[in-house]
Design a protein around this motif. Structure first.
Motif, PDB file in Angstrom:
ATOM      1  N   MET A   1       0.871  -1.193   0.000  1.00 59.50           N
ATOM      2  CA  MET A   1       0.000   0.000   0.000  1.00 59.50           C
ATOM      3  C   MET A   1       0.905   1.241   0.000  1.00 59.50           C
ATOM      4  SD  MET A   1      -3.062   0.905  -0.099  1.00 59.50           S
ATOM      5  CE  MET A   1      -4.253   2.080   0.436  1.00 59.50           C
ATOM      6  N   GLN A   2       1.836   1.344   0.975  1.00 55.78           N
ATOM      7  CA  GLN A   2       2.754   2.495   1.124  1.00 55.78           C
ATOM      8  C   GLN A   2       3.535   2.698  -0.187  1.00 55.78           C
ATOM      9  OE1 GLN A   2       2.813   4.384   3.609  1.00 55.78           O
ATOM     10  NE2 GLN A   2       4.486   5.712   2.939  1.00 55.78           N
ATOM     11  N   GLN A   3       4.077   1.564  -0.723  1.00 60.30           N
ATOM     12  CA  GLN A   3       4.919   1.582  -1.936  1.00 60.30           C
ATOM     13  C   GLN A   3       4.183   2.269  -3.091  1.00 60.30           C
ATOM     14  OE1 GLN A   3       7.912   0.900  -2.126  1.00 60.30           O
ATOM     15  NE2 GLN A   3       8.075   1.239  -4.327  1.00 60.30           N
ATOM     16  N   THR A   4       2.917   1.793  -3.370  1.00 61.37           N
ATOM     17  CA  THR A   4       2.209   2.323  -4.567  1.00 61.37           C
ATOM     18  C   THR A   4       1.933   3.823  -4.397  1.00 61.37           C
ATOM     19  OG1 THR A   4       0.225   1.594  -3.480  1.00 61.37           O
ATOM     20  CG2 THR A   4       1.047   0.191  -5.285  1.00 61.37           C
ATOM     21  N   GLN A   5       1.552   4.241  -3.156  1.00 61.62           N
ATOM     22  CA  GLN A   5       1.253   5.679  -2.955  1.00 61.62           C
ATOM     23  C   GLN A   5       2.494   6.502  -3.299  1.00 61.62           C
ATOM     24  OE1 GLN A   5      -0.132   5.627   1.019  1.00 61.62           O
ATOM     25  NE2 GLN A   5      -2.284   6.138   0.462  1.00 61.62           N
ATOM     26  N   CYS A   6       3.706   6.003  -2.772  1.00 63.40           N
ATOM     27  CA  CYS A   6       4.967   6.728  -3.025  1.00 63.40           C
ATOM     28  C   CYS A   6       5.221   6.842  -4.520  1.00 63.40           C
ATOM     29  CB  CYS A   6       6.123   5.957  -2.366  1.00 63.40           C
ATOM     30  SG  CYS A   6       6.233   6.381  -0.650  1.00 63.40           S
TER      31      CYS A   6
ATOM     32  N   ARG B   1       3.124   6.613  -6.883  1.00 62.15           N
ATOM     33  CA  ARG B   1       2.137   7.475  -7.556  1.00 62.15           C
ATOM     34  C   ARG B   1       2.551   8.944  -7.350  1.00 62.15           C
ATOM     35  NH1 ARG B   1      -2.908   5.805  -5.318  1.00 62.15           N
ATOM     36  NH2 ARG B   1      -2.753   3.780  -6.361  1.00 62.15           N
ATOM     37  N   ARG B   2       3.015   9.271  -6.084  1.00 62.86           N
ATOM     38  CA  ARG B   2       3.361  10.673  -5.795  1.00 62.86           C
ATOM     39  C   ARG B   2       4.562  11.070  -6.668  1.00 62.86           C
ATOM     40  NH1 ARG B   2       2.699  10.502  -0.632  1.00 62.86           N
ATOM     41  NH2 ARG B   2       4.815   9.863  -0.214  1.00 62.86           N
ATOM     42  N   SER B   3       5.588  10.154  -6.741  1.00 60.94           N
ATOM     43  CA  SER B   3       6.798  10.555  -7.483  1.00 60.94           C
ATOM     44  C   SER B   3       6.438  10.681  -8.961  1.00 60.94           C
ATOM     45  CB  SER B   3       7.908   9.509  -7.265  1.00 60.94           C
ATOM     46  OG  SER B   3       7.391   8.263  -7.651  1.00 60.94           O
TER      47      SER B   3
ATOM     48  N   ALA C   1       6.957  13.986 -11.169  1.00 58.26           N
ATOM     49  CA  ALA C   1       7.700  13.962 -12.439  1.00 58.26           C
ATOM     50  C   ALA C   1       6.889  14.666 -13.517  1.00 58.26           C
ATOM     51  CB  ALA C   1       7.974  12.513 -12.833  1.00 58.26           C
ATOM     52  N   VAL C   2       5.587  14.385 -13.569  1.00 57.44           N
ATOM     53  CA  VAL C   2       4.734  15.025 -14.588  1.00 57.44           C
ATOM     54  C   VAL C   2       4.753  16.536 -14.386  1.00 57.44           C
ATOM     55  CG1 VAL C   2       2.346  15.294 -15.372  1.00 57.44           C
ATOM     56  CG2 VAL C   2       3.270  13.009 -14.900  1.00 57.44           C
ATOM     57  N   GLN C   3       4.596  16.956 -13.118  1.00 57.48           N
ATOM     58  CA  GLN C   3       4.616  18.389 -12.808  1.00 57.48           C
ATOM     59  C   GLN C   3       5.886  19.036 -13.364  1.00 57.48           C
ATOM     60  OE1 GLN C   3       2.698  20.567 -11.784  1.00 57.48           O
ATOM     61  NE2 GLN C   3       0.988  19.176 -11.441  1.00 57.48           N
ATOM     62  N   GLN C   4       7.032  18.356 -13.040  1.00 54.02           N
ATOM     63  CA  GLN C   4       8.324  18.909 -13.446  1.00 54.02           C
ATOM     64  C   GLN C   4       8.400  19.027 -14.968  1.00 54.02           C
ATOM     65  OE1 GLN C   4      10.503  20.318 -11.565  1.00 54.02           O
ATOM     66  NE2 GLN C   4      11.340  20.908 -13.578  1.00 54.02           N
ATOM     67  N   THR C   5       7.930  17.969 -15.677  1.00 49.87           N
ATOM     68  CA  THR C   5       8.003  17.999 -17.142  1.00 49.87           C
ATOM     69  C   THR C   5       7.160  19.157 -17.646  1.00 49.87           C
ATOM     70  OG1 THR C   5       7.722  15.659 -16.784  1.00 49.87           O
ATOM     71  CG2 THR C   5       8.030  16.360 -19.059  1.00 49.87           C
TER      72      THR C   5
END
Ligand code: HEM
Length: 160
Positions: free
Chosen positions: A1-6, A8-10, A14-18
């Motif tokens: 659960m923790q892994q997928t949220q992380c 998804r956030r990263s 990344a999209v924001q940065q692009t």
């Protein structure tokens, strides 16, 4: 659960940065600004600009082909050419500035707009030529499409 949220956030970061990068590097093709208060839209101004140009080029093209094939200037041809040329020249210029306003380019006119203004003055001035001589009329008939092409290139390519 923790892994997928992380992840998804990263991924979102990344999209924001692009997006931020794209905005910074996007070529200076200003997107039209349509304010809620804009009575006439960017698209309408551009259509009117083209309509004015079509009228002007019809007048000049008609007069040059008529003169090149030996036609004499008559009261009726003078009226048709005069109305189409006059209304077309005025509409293409006014609507051209209208599009500029929608592109927020009124602060400082870029080189491509100055070149288009010079082109417009040349095209408007061609009205004096057709009945001067058959060779001038013939040259003008062939030059008109090229002048239109230059106008389109300046508007779409914005080379300078
Ligand atoms: C004989 C002279 C001219 C010709 C042949 C011409 C031709 C054109 C053409 C074909 C377009 C459409 C390009 C597209 O589809 O995006 C256009 C757009 C435009 N023209 Fe003209 N034009 C002329 C004069 C002018 C003048 C005098 C002005 C300025 C007052 C002007 C300002 C513009 C602007 C701002 C656009 C929109 C560019 C954009 O959408 O990014 N044009 N012109």
């Amino acid at each position: 659960m923790q892994q997928t949220q992380c992840s998804r956030r990263s991924a979102a970061d990344a999209v924001q940065q692009t997006l931020a990068d794209v905005e910074q590097t996007a070529p200076c093709n200003p997107a039209p600004t349509e304010r809620a208060s804009s009575v006439i839209s960017y698209a309408t101004y551009k259509i009117l600009h083209l309509f004015g140009l079509f009228m002007m080029f019809t007048a000049l093209g008609g007069a040059s082909v008529h003169a090149a094939s030996g036609g004499e200037r008559s009261a009726s041809s003078r009226r048709i050419v005069g109305i189409l040329h006059g209304v077309g020249a005025t509409l293409s210029l006014v609507a051209g500035f209208g599009v500029l306003a929608r592109l927020d380019l009124t602060a400082g006119l870029p080189g491509w707009v100055l070149a288009k203004l010079a082109l417009w003055l040349i095209v408007v001035g061609l009205i004096v030529l057709p009945y001067r001589s058959k060779s001038a009329a013939t040259a003008m008939a062939y030059a008109l499409p090229v002048l239109g092409l230059i106008g389109a290139y300046l508007a779409i390519g914005k080379p300078f």
